[in-house]
Write an enzyme that holds these catalytic residues in place. Structure first.
Site, PDB file in Angstrom:
ATOM      1  N   CYS A 142       0.815  -1.216   0.000  1.00 37.56           N
ATOM      2  CA  CYS A 142       0.000   0.000   0.000  1.00 37.56           C
ATOM      3  C   CYS A 142       0.850   1.269   0.000  1.00 37.56           C
ATOM      4  O   CYS A 142       0.309   2.371   0.041  1.00 37.56           O
ATOM      5  CB  CYS A 142      -0.931  -0.010   1.210  1.00 37.56           C
ATOM      6  SG  CYS A 142      -2.136  -1.358   1.140  1.00 37.56           S
ATOM      7  N   LYS A 207      -8.838  -0.641  10.521  1.00 37.16           N
ATOM      8  CA  LYS A 207      -8.775  -1.655   9.477  1.00 37.16           C
ATOM      9  C   LYS A 207      -7.857  -2.769   9.949  1.00 37.16           C
ATOM     10  O   LYS A 207      -6.646  -2.574  10.079  1.00 37.16           O
ATOM     11  CB  LYS A 207      -8.237  -1.001   8.203  1.00 37.16           C
ATOM     12  CG  LYS A 207      -8.016  -1.949   7.054  1.00 37.16           C
ATOM     13  CD  LYS A 207      -7.667  -1.146   5.807  1.00 37.16           C
ATOM     14  CE  LYS A 207      -7.292  -2.030   4.651  1.00 37.16           C
ATOM     15  NZ  LYS A 207      -7.046  -1.234   3.437  1.00 37.16           N
ATOM     16  N   GLU A 245      -6.780   4.597  17.052  1.00 38.09           N
ATOM     17  CA  GLU A 245      -6.624   4.991  15.644  1.00 38.09           C
ATOM     18  C   GLU A 245      -7.737   5.956  15.227  1.00 38.09           C
ATOM     19  O   GLU A 245      -7.500   6.942  14.526  1.00 38.09           O
ATOM     20  CB  GLU A 245      -6.658   3.761  14.725  1.00 38.09           C
ATOM     21  CG  GLU A 245      -5.389   2.915  14.731  1.00 38.09           C
ATOM     22  CD  GLU A 245      -4.309   3.477  13.803  1.00 38.09           C
ATOM     23  OE1 GLU A 245      -4.482   4.601  13.278  1.00 38.09           O
ATOM     24  OE2 GLU A 245      -3.282   2.796  13.607  1.00 38.09           O
ATOM     25  N   LYS A 260     -13.526  -1.862   9.403  1.00 36.13           N
ATOM     26  CA  LYS A 260     -13.509  -2.948   8.427  1.00 36.13           C
ATOM     27  C   LYS A 260     -12.616  -4.067   8.866  1.00 36.13           C
ATOM     28  O   LYS A 260     -11.577  -3.783   9.461  1.00 36.13           O
ATOM     29  CB  LYS A 260     -13.114  -2.339   7.081  1.00 36.13           C
ATOM     30  CG  LYS A 260     -11.891  -2.869   6.376  1.00 36.13           C
ATOM     31  CD  LYS A 260     -11.581  -2.059   5.174  1.00 36.13           C
ATOM     32  CE  LYS A 260     -11.093  -2.990   4.089  1.00 36.13           C
ATOM     33  NZ  LYS A 260     -10.385  -2.321   3.028  1.00 36.13           N
ATOM     34  N   SER A 286     -14.857  -8.037   0.790  1.00 35.06           N
ATOM     35  CA  SER A 286     -15.027  -9.037  -0.261  1.00 35.06           C
ATOM     36  C   SER A 286     -15.221 -10.450   0.286  1.00 35.06           C
ATOM     37  O   SER A 286     -16.041 -11.214  -0.226  1.00 35.06           O
ATOM     38  CB  SER A 286     -13.828  -8.994  -1.196  1.00 35.06           C
ATOM     39  OG  SER A 286     -12.625  -9.191  -0.476  1.00 35.06           O
TER      40      SER A 286
HETATM   41  C1  PBG Z   1      -6.143  -1.853   0.471  1.00 33.73           C
HETATM   42  C2  PBG Z   1      -7.579  -2.195   0.467  1.00 33.73           C
HETATM   43  C3  PBG Z   1      -8.099  -3.395   0.934  1.00 33.73           C
HETATM   44  C4  PBG Z   1      -9.452  -3.377   0.702  1.00 33.73           C
HETATM   45  C5  PBG Z   1      -9.777  -2.142   0.168  1.00 33.73           C
HETATM   46  N1  PBG Z   1      -8.602  -1.414   0.018  1.00 33.73           N
HETATM   47  C6  PBG Z   1      -7.481  -4.493   1.685  1.00 33.73           C
HETATM   48  C7  PBG Z   1      -6.175  -5.031   1.369  1.00 33.73           C
HETATM   49  O1  PBG Z   1      -5.884  -5.420   0.216  1.00 33.73           O
HETATM   50  O2  PBG Z   1      -5.401  -5.137   2.314  1.00 33.73           O
HETATM   51  C8  PBG Z   1     -10.342  -4.538   1.017  1.00 33.73           C
HETATM   52  C9  PBG Z   1     -11.689  -4.509   0.454  1.00 33.73           C
HETATM   53  C10 PBG Z   1     -12.361  -5.832   0.378  1.00 33.73           C
HETATM   54  O3  PBG Z   1     -11.830  -6.903   0.741  1.00 33.73           O
HETATM   55  O4  PBG Z   1     -13.502  -5.803  -0.082  1.00 33.73           O
HETATM   56  N2  PBG Z   1      -5.846  -0.512   0.386  1.00 33.73           N
HETATM   57 ZN    ZN Z   2      -3.735  -0.504  -0.275  1.00 33.43          ZN
END
Ligand code: PBG
Ligand code: ZN
Length: 338
Positions: A142, A207, A245, A260, A286
């Protein structure tokens, strides 16, 4: 002892036996006293935008989810709006990736193009954009990788550029998701310096590093090529840290907060609702969607009933907004139910 004894009023009660079932007798009574409201206006649909032309393409790990070319994304936003879903969360799926992820802050990049086309096709849609580098970097992390580690402050600077490019295209809200320290303050400063003081920030404040992001990484082609995300995403064992956070992000200028995954973060929603006054969103990720789809396909439960129950639980825990891959289906089911 006769069964009726169990319903005896407590000593000194003037009202006789307590019978909560009185208010569960008919659908009308149940609706009348229901505590939690689920409405399409609470929903946000994640939307994948890919480069190239042609028809939307399916995502194997997420049945029913598609990646839209820029030419089709406006129409999709319109379809969502017509069904009552007011907001989209945009993710770019670029054709090529670079070590530094420079595609993420290109002024004519995929997400800025998608923002413009949605603004034209569906002017009232609330446009939220994911601000991160992972879909654009060759290594899938990221942020900026230096000597095998993600460089926090260099990443924050890049996230500011990404956010400014999205805001310039007309995004209403930018959502930094990289879990870098200080990213909300950095993005706020970059937006203000770019003359985008009215663009809001939705912070992915809490997160957790989660196995439930697997299908998303297939959709994005963003799985890290080495290591994992545990040096920046939060340890799922921690709840106090999640609150910390969130507190930091509010102090840095977050306009909305996000928890999340939703299902594993219901406790955080309850606590955040008490602690903060900003709008609170939950992201049904997801893997949560994939679990429901797989179970429904296996005939284990009814998809519609399960989706309504899971979404309602998130609202009951205290979320104002729900980001879900089921947004369109859910909005249609809610409309039928009325
Ligand atoms: C990373 C990001 C992730 C999701 C959205 N942005 C997670 C990741 O890859 O660590 C997850 C969304 C999902 O699983 O629906 N910036
Ligand atoms: Zn990312």
């Amino acid at each position: 002892m006769p069964a009726t004894d169990a319903r005896k009023a407590p000593p000194g009660s003037p009202v006789g036996p307590v019978r909560p079932r009185r208010l569960r007798r008919t659908p009308a009574l149940r609706d009348w006293v229901a505590e939690t409201e689920l409405a399409a206006r609470r929903l946000v649909a994640p939307v994948f935008v890919r480069s190239g032309r042609g028809e939307p393409t399916p995502v194997a790990s997420l049945p029913g989810v598609r990646r839209f070319p820029v030419s089709a994304v406006g129409g999709h936003a319109r379809e969502l709006a017509d069904a009552g879903v007011p907001a989209v969360l945009l993710f770019g799926v670029p054709a090529s990736k670079e070590p530094d992820g420079r595609g993420a802050w290109a002024e004519q990049g995929l997400v800025p193009q998608a923002v413009r086309s949605i603004r034209r096709a569906s002017p009232g849609t609330v446009i939220v954009t994911d601000v991160c580098l992972c879909a654009y970097t060759t290594h899938g992390h990221c942020g900026v990788v230096r000597q095998g580690a993600v460089d926090n402050d260099a990443t924050v600077e890049r996230l500011g550029r990404v956010a400014a490019a999205h805001a310039a295209a007309g995004a209403d809200v930018v959502a930094p998701s990289a879990m870098m320290d200080g990213q909300v303050a950095g993005v706020r400063a970059a937006l203000d310096a770019a003359g985008e003081a009215s663009t809001a920030i939705l912070s992915y404040a809490a997160k957790h590093a989660s196995a439930l992001y697997g299908p998303f990484r297939e959709a994005e082609g963003s799985a890290p090529s080495f290591g994992d995300r545990t040096t920046y995403q939060m340890d799922p064992r921690n709840a106090r840290e999640a609150l910390r956070e969130m507190r930091l992000d509010v102090a840095e200028g977050a306009d909305l907060l996000l928890v999340k995954p939703a299902l594993t973060g219901l406790d955080l929603l309850v606590r955040a609702r008490r602690a903060f006054d900003v709008p609170l969103a939950a992201y049904q990720v997801s893997g949560e969607y994939a679990m429901v789809k797989a179970a429904a396909a296996a005939g284990v439960f009814d998809e519609r009933a399960a989706v309504l129950e899971l979404a309602t639980a998130v609202r009951r825990a205290g979320a104002d907004l729900l980001i879900t891959y089921h947004a369109l289906a859910l909005a249609r089911w809610l409309a039928e139910a009325r």
